[in-house]
Enzyme design. Structure first.
Site: not given
Ligand code: NAI
Length: 699
Positions: A116, A138
């Site tokens: 990210e 995730e």
């Protein structure tokens, strides 16, 4: 400031080196986000800033978020987690909109929050390394990337690809990531990465992210565009097929990506937090993180050992399905394998299994021709036990027959050093009873692999009564060498995994005997989160083998003056054997297997077992989950498995107990022990004593 070093180069470019104090890897935790926030604010205030390079001083870029925090989110600390996410996402947005070029140099893996961070940079340069992986995994931990990950990936890849990328959570090689556009450029060294980053900054003095540029259009179109709308109408069904309705994260990702696509980056980011929080507070993500991350890592750590313990040459006796797979598992990790069977053709046939995998990997460019050849050269087929002389470890994988195994061990011993470790891959025979046939039972152990060996990650190590600790340590070191997750269990009929696995197939057959429709049985298992239904699994195992194991158990128990208790599933096995429907590879069992078409439940089942009884779906699901959990508690109580981590990890990796539960023991904990016992009592009333949980068991 401890985690981020700031250096200004002569040309006015600032290099941020991520170097988390006292740690081998960089992690995104509370302290990091606070520091990062300050660093970005300083960059923003710096008038003469020309550009920013983000690097890592570790061997990887960033390993991800702080799972210790993310696995403990409750209402009480939710505000702390919201603050962390909002802070980090805000800092990344500030970095992205600095008006100056920002380049990430990836010297190694960038996962989760690490990727990210890289996605918020305008350009991503990676140092080529076949081992480096990038991705947003995730979802595999029951979460979603909430630091701008969903919003940026959606805008970068378009909804269709982004939903796939995010809901699969797969880790990508650099070349795959480059094809997707996640990696902008590849170089061969870290120095080159730095030089290229400087050159990129020089040529792109006023960088903005594509989604901040005028006229940006989402690849593939917004959700309301006809093509995308059509795709989105089937997306929930596709997700249900993958998640079996048991994993809420994928649905949350879908909603977050679609709803966020039409919002500003800031609003889309806030939506990420909103979708993240219920996932993080829920049981599924905690179960996945605790079992498949923390517990699994802990077990794997036991197999990391010094070189003195490791082996270089392994003997495998029996080149059938299991032996062939074990030979592959060893050779692919660089070990030499002597593969022995009764004749050379059979041994070569066993090696052919590795040849077929090498062939596939060559086609997928996962191996070079030289690597493939070197790997195959390490497997030496033979029809002679004498070839086992150089082996430091010999694993027996011949037919499941006690007398045959005893004879094979006598021959192995006659041809190996007294220091060699001897192991059996038996799936059911007690190790201590096999140890009777060897001279040194202290160096004898069970190494129970799972089929198919190249894909199944678990190794169940079974201690016999006489096995000494040093032997266990050598077996653990071997598990580490071949990268399998080990559990160490004590000896007993079916050890831990076969014993608990069996209750699933038998429960399915008991349901069939009660007249419950076969399709309902299989679907209930699937909806509970099992990869395959009990009847399909029984066909794979074969009913003949189940019957043989039952007979052996009866004989063993009679010899020990114990009484054998019949299970309602036994009658189903007997009936199927009478009907000569014994399994997949023998013309069909519970299923029929038309060539070139999908398997179907055998139409004769209703005739022989009824199939008209009414049922409650939740009860069917509970019966599978509870019976395995109860049997696992019994195994824990009997001292077969000695830790709940091993039981939980072993159940998910070894026999497909649904991962959302966190494993066979965790299932009871997450249900709440009082609720678990109460429901088990109900099932006992309804289905019989096998659901009995004595209070001692639960203690
Ligand atoms: P298999 O029938 O595919 O292979 C057995 C092999 O042993 C055959 O190639 C046979 O020629 C060879 N063999 C027989 N006698 C021999 C001798 N005297 N010397 C050398 N080789 C000999 O059987 P499979 O399925 O590979 O099972 C082997 C063992 O692994 C069994 O103990 C089984 O219980 C265990 N196991 C099986 C699993 C499965 O899913 N099939 C899973 C875990 C363990």
């Amino acid at each position: 400031m401890t985690d981020i070093q700031r250096t200004t180069l002569d040309n006015g470019i600032v290099v941020l080196t991520l170097d988390r104090a006292n740690s081998k890897t960089n992690l995104i935790d509370d302290a990091f986000t606070l520091e990062f926030d300050t660093v970005v604010a300083e960059l923003k205030a710096q008038q003469d800033l020309r550009g920013v390079i983000v690097e890592s001083a570790k061997s990887t870029f960033v390993a991800g978020g702080d799972l210790a925090l993310l696995s403990t989110v409750t209402d009480d600390n939710a505000n702390q987690v919201i603050a962390l996410l909002d802070r980090f996402r805000h800092s990344l947005r500030e970095l992205e909109t600095l008006g100056k070029p920002v380049v990430a140099c990836l010297n190694g893996g960038a996962l989760g929050g690490g990727l990210e961070l890289a996605l918020a940079c305008h350009h991503r340069i990676a140092v080529t390394n076949p081992k480096t992986k990038v991705g947003l995994p995730e979802v595999t931990l029951g979460l979603l990337p909430a630091a701008g990950g969903v919003s940026r990936i959606t805008r970068m890849l378009g909804l269709e690809q982004a939903i796939q990328f995010l809901t699969e959570g797969r880790l990508h090689s650099l070349s795959s990531a480059q094809r997707l556009g996640i990696i902008s450029q590849m170089v061969t060294t870290a120095d080159e990465a730095r030089a290229e980053a400087i050159a990129w900054i020089d040529t792109h003095p006023e960088s903005v992210a594509p989604w901040d540029a005028n006229g940006f259009r989402m690849p593939g179109g917004l959700p309301q565009s006809p093509k995308t709308a059509q795709l989105l109408s089937i997306a929930p069904a596709m997700i249900l097929k993958k998640t079996q309705g048991c994993y809420p994260a994928a649905n949350a990702i879908l909603s977050c990506a679609v709803e966020g696509a039409t919002l500003s980056m800031d609003a889309a980011g806030r939506l990420e937090t909103r979708y993240f929080l219920p996932l993080a507070k829920g049981a599924v993500s905690k179960n996945l993180i605790n079992t498949l991350f923390f517990a699994k890592n802990k077990l794997e750590a036991t197999s990391r050992t010094d070189n003195a313990q490791t082996v270089t040459t392994v003997g495998v006796v029996g080149a059938g399905m299991m032996g062939a797979g074990i030979a592959w598992a060893c050779a692919v990790k660089g070990l030499t394998v002597v593969l022995v069977d009764t004749d050379l053709a059979k041994a070569e046939q066993g090696k052919a299994y590795s040849e077929s995998i090498v062939h596939k990997r060559l086609e997928r460019k996962q191996l070079t021709a030289e690597q493939g050849q070197a790997l195959l050269n390490r497997i030496q087929p033979s029809d002679s036990f004498e070839a086992l002389r150089p082996c430091e470890l010999v694993i027996e994988a011949v037919f499941e027959d006690r007398a045959l195994k005893a004879d094979v061990f006598r021959q192995i011993q006659a041809n190996t050093s007294e220091h060699a470790l001897l192991a059996s891959n038996t799936s059911t025979l007690p190790i201590s009873s096999l140890a009777d046939s060897v001279n040194q039972p202290e160096t004898f152990i069970g190494l129970h692999f799972f089929s198919p060996v190249d894909k199944m990650p678990l190794l169940e190590i079974i201690k016999g009564e006489a096995t000494i600790e040093a032997t266990v340590q050598r077996a653990l070191a071997f598990a580490g060498q071949i990268a399998k997750t080990p559990i160490v269990v004590n000896d007993g009929r079916g050890f831990f995994t076969s014993r608990v696995f069996k209750t699933f197939t038998y429960e399915g057959m008991a349901m069939l005997a009660e007249g419950i429709p076969a399709a309902a049985i299989e679907n209930a298992a699937w909806l509970a989160g099992y990869p395959v239904g009990p009847l399909a699994v029984s066909d794979e195992v074969t009913l003949t083998l189940m019957e043989r194991i039952r007979r052996q158990t009866q004989a063993d128990m009679a010899a020990e003056n114990q009484s054998f208790v019949c299970h309602p599933g036994d009658a189903v096995i007997d009936r199927m054997l009478e009907l000569n429907r014994v399994g997949k590879n023998s013309g069909g069992g519970f299923y029929q297997y038309p060539s070139g078409a999908k398997k179907q439940l055998w139409s004769g089942l209703a005739e022989h077992f009824g199939g008209q009884a009414s049922f409650d779906l939740q009860t069917l699901k509970d019966r599978f989950l509870y019976i395995q959990s109860i049997e696992a508690f019994r195994a824990l109580n009997d001292g077969i498995v000695t830790s709940k981590d091993e039981a939980n990890v072993g159940s998910i990796l070894g026999f497909g107990y649904p991962a959302w539960t966190g494993g066979v023991i965790q299932f009871a904990h997450q249900t709440g022990l009082a609720n678990f016992v109460a429901r088990a009592h109900e099932l006992e009333q309804q289905c019989g004593e096998r659901f009995n949980v004595s209070s001692m068991l639960i203690e």
